[in-house]
Scaffold this motif. Structure first.
Motif, PDB file in Angstrom:
ATOM      1  N   ALA A   1       1.718  -4.312  -1.107  1.00  0.00           N
ATOM      2  CA  ALA A   1       2.044  -4.605   0.292  1.00  0.00           C
ATOM      3  C   ALA A   1       3.132  -3.663   0.798  1.00  0.00           C
ATOM      4  O   ALA A   1       3.078  -3.185   1.937  1.00  0.00           O
ATOM      5  N   LEU A   2       4.113  -3.383  -0.036  1.00  0.00           N
ATOM      6  CA  LEU A   2       5.181  -2.460   0.344  1.00  0.00           C
ATOM      7  C   LEU A   2       4.633  -1.046   0.523  1.00  0.00           C
ATOM      8  O   LEU A   2       5.032  -0.314   1.447  1.00  0.00           O
ATOM      9  N   THR A   3       3.724  -0.644  -0.343  1.00  0.00           N
ATOM     10  CA  THR A   3       3.130   0.682  -0.246  1.00  0.00           C
ATOM     11  C   THR A   3       2.390   0.847   1.079  1.00  0.00           C
ATOM     12  O   THR A   3       2.446   1.908   1.712  1.00  0.00           O
ATOM     13  N   ALA A   4       1.710  -0.200   1.513  1.00  0.00           N
ATOM     14  CA  ALA A   4       1.006  -0.142   2.794  1.00  0.00           C
ATOM     15  C   ALA A   4       1.969   0.068   3.954  1.00  0.00           C
ATOM     16  O   ALA A   4       1.575   0.571   5.013  1.00  0.00           O
ATOM     17  N   ASP A   5       3.242  -0.292   3.770  1.00  0.00           N
ATOM     18  CA  ASP A   5       4.260  -0.104   4.802  1.00  0.00           C
ATOM     19  C   ASP A   5       5.052   1.177   4.612  1.00  0.00           C
ATOM     20  O   ASP A   5       6.063   1.390   5.280  1.00  0.00           O
ATOM     21  N   GLY A   6       4.621   2.023   3.672  1.00  0.00           N
ATOM     22  CA  GLY A   6       5.251   3.326   3.519  1.00  0.00           C
ATOM     23  C   GLY A   6       6.338   3.414   2.476  1.00  0.00           C
ATOM     24  O   GLY A   6       7.072   4.404   2.424  1.00  0.00           O
ATOM     25  N   TYR A   7       6.464   2.403   1.594  1.00  0.00           N
ATOM     26  CA  TYR A   7       7.538   2.415   0.602  1.00  0.00           C
ATOM     27  C   TYR A   7       7.128   3.010  -0.740  1.00  0.00           C
ATOM     28  O   TYR A   7       7.966   3.132  -1.631  1.00  0.00           O
TER      29      TYR A   7
ATOM     30  N   ALA B   1       0.082 -11.764   0.716  1.00  0.00           N
ATOM     31  CA  ALA B   1      -0.380 -10.990  -0.436  1.00  0.00           C
ATOM     32  C   ALA B   1       0.136 -11.582  -1.744  1.00  0.00           C
ATOM     33  O   ALA B   1      -0.603 -11.691  -2.730  1.00  0.00           O
ATOM     34  N   VAL B   2       1.413 -11.983  -1.758  1.00  0.00           N
ATOM     35  CA  VAL B   2       2.015 -12.523  -2.983  1.00  0.00           C
ATOM     36  C   VAL B   2       1.425 -13.885  -3.329  1.00  0.00           C
ATOM     37  O   VAL B   2       1.107 -14.165  -4.491  1.00  0.00           O
ATOM     38  N   ASP B   3       1.253 -14.755  -2.329  1.00  0.00           N
ATOM     39  CA  ASP B   3       0.726 -16.097  -2.587  1.00  0.00           C
ATOM     40  C   ASP B   3      -0.718 -16.062  -3.086  1.00  0.00           C
ATOM     41  O   ASP B   3      -1.158 -16.960  -3.800  1.00  0.00           O
ATOM     42  N   ALA B   4      -1.452 -15.010  -2.687  1.00  0.00           N
ATOM     43  CA  ALA B   4      -2.845 -14.906  -3.119  1.00  0.00           C
ATOM     44  C   ALA B   4      -2.963 -14.405  -4.556  1.00  0.00           C
ATOM     45  O   ALA B   4      -4.042 -14.493  -5.156  1.00  0.00           O
ATOM     46  N   ALA B   5      -1.875 -13.893  -5.115  1.00  0.00           N
ATOM     47  CA  ALA B   5      -1.893 -13.356  -6.482  1.00  0.00           C
ATOM     48  C   ALA B   5      -1.476 -14.429  -7.480  1.00  0.00           C
ATOM     49  O   ALA B   5      -0.801 -15.407  -7.131  1.00  0.00           O
TER      50      ALA B   5
ATOM     51  N   THR C   1       0.855 -11.452 -11.573  1.00  0.00           N
ATOM     52  CA  THR C   1       0.567 -10.240 -10.792  1.00  0.00           C
ATOM     53  C   THR C   1       1.259 -10.246  -9.429  1.00  0.00           C
ATOM     54  O   THR C   1       0.919  -9.443  -8.562  1.00  0.00           O
ATOM     55  N   ARG C   2       2.226 -11.131  -9.246  1.00  0.00           N
ATOM     56  CA  ARG C   2       2.887 -11.209  -7.936  1.00  0.00           C
ATOM     57  C   ARG C   2       3.684  -9.942  -7.625  1.00  0.00           C
ATOM     58  O   ARG C   2       3.694  -9.473  -6.489  1.00  0.00           O
ATOM     59  N   ALA C   3       4.354  -9.417  -8.632  1.00  0.00           N
ATOM     60  CA  ALA C   3       5.135  -8.198  -8.404  1.00  0.00           C
ATOM     61  C   ALA C   3       4.214  -7.043  -8.018  1.00  0.00           C
ATOM     62  O   ALA C   3       4.544  -6.250  -7.124  1.00  0.00           O
ATOM     63  N   GLU C   4       3.060  -6.942  -8.658  1.00  0.00           N
ATOM     64  CA  GLU C   4       2.106  -5.896  -8.311  1.00  0.00           C
ATOM     65  C   GLU C   4       1.581  -6.082  -6.891  1.00  0.00           C
ATOM     66  O   GLU C   4       1.413  -5.110  -6.142  1.00  0.00           O
ATOM     67  N   ALA C   5       1.328  -7.330  -6.508  1.00  0.00           N
ATOM     68  CA  ALA C   5       0.847  -7.610  -5.151  1.00  0.00           C
ATOM     69  C   ALA C   5       1.897  -7.223  -4.117  1.00  0.00           C
ATOM     70  O   ALA C   5       1.581  -6.655  -3.067  1.00  0.00           O
ATOM     71  N   LEU C   6       3.159  -7.525  -4.412  1.00  0.00           N
ATOM     72  CA  LEU C   6       4.232  -7.149  -3.499  1.00  0.00           C
ATOM     73  C   LEU C   6       4.355  -5.632  -3.407  1.00  0.00           C
ATOM     74  O   LEU C   6       4.568  -5.075  -2.327  1.00  0.00           O
TER      75      LEU C   6
END
Length: 258
Positions: free
Chosen positions: A148-154, A132-136, A140-145
């Motif tokens: 990804a974290l939100t998808a894992d419940g964070y 996810a980060v490499d594709a950003a 916008t890398r921090a937003e991409a991370l």
């Protein structure tokens, strides 16, 4: 007769769920008998719980000769339904990490063993986040991370901050375990640094009693093209660092900096 209030309906549904938990898969008739309700009322609640994914119908197991007619349906809790009740998973995880530390000899060796486990645990997650980060783009890398974290419940977000960004995690699934073993927070901070390609600094953690896990990501250094004192070849540039360099370390990860 007026319809039951939403609070009353939820209370009855909670009783249905607990009865299934305590007695195992149950038919509407069995539940009605236990809870002293009509079968029609129980079926209405079961229909709602099935829709919500809390229970699921199964064919009731019959011991001995089966009689005529369709077998009664029994209702069992789904994984979602079981998650509504408290578990001892946190204590199990703490006990497991304590065993790892003691088996390694305790002290510094024990802490190192727990840290190695924490890094190994995050390895698979880090690979998913990396994609996810490499594709950003760099901005916008921090937003991409965060996504990804939100998808894992964070429940993570990224927002601008003076001379950088802040990555905020509003929920931590392992907060109770990290209270005892901050190596989990330290390993996570190291992973963030690696993924984002820069040093980061953990400012706060839920495990340490803060409301949000907050990680500071400094803005990338920009070239300073202003003339410098002394001899310098034309066209050369120096890097102007806007923040103090601080690597992810045990001194900041897992607790507030002093």
């Amino acid at each position: 007769m007026p319809a039951p209030a939403p609070e009353e309906q939820q209370g009855t549904r909670d009783r249905v769920i607990r009865s299934i938990r305590d007695h195992g898969p149950s038919t509407a008739a069995e539940l009605a008998l236990r809870l002293e309700l009509t079968q029609a009322a129980v079926r209405r609640h079961l229909d709602a719980l099935v829709t919500d994914g809390v229970v699921e119908p199964r064919e009731k197991r019959v011991y001995g000769a089966r009689g005529r007619g369709r077998p009664a349906r029994a209702f069992a809790l789904t994984d979602c339904g079981r998650d509504a009740f408290e578990h001892a998973y946190d204590q199990l995880a703490v006990d497991a990490l304590r065993w790892i530390a003691q088996s390694a000899g305790g002290g510094e060796r024990g802490r190192a063993a727990v840290a190695a486990f924490a890094r190994a645990r995050l390895a698979a997650q880090a690979e998913a986040y990396r994609a996810a980060v490499d594709a950003a783009g760099p901005e916008t890398r921090a937003e991409a991370l965060a996504r990804a974290l939100t998808a894992d419940g964070y429940a993570a977000t990224a927002r601008g901050a003076p001379v950088g960004e802040q990555l905020c995690q509003h929920h931590c699934p392992v907060a109770h375990v990290a209270e005892h073993y901050p190596q989990l927070c330290e390993a996570e901070t190291e992973v963030f640094s690696e993924l984002l390609g820069t040093h980061v600094q953990r400012l706060a953690t839920i495990a340490h009693g803060d409301g949000v896990c907050t990680t500071f990501i400094p803005r990338a250094a920009e070239p300073d093209r202003s003339p410098a004192r002394g001899a310098r070849a034309p066209g050369t540039a120096t890097l102007k660092t806007t923040t103090k360099t601080s690597t992810a370390s045990a001194s900041t990860a897992g607790r507030n900096p002093e």
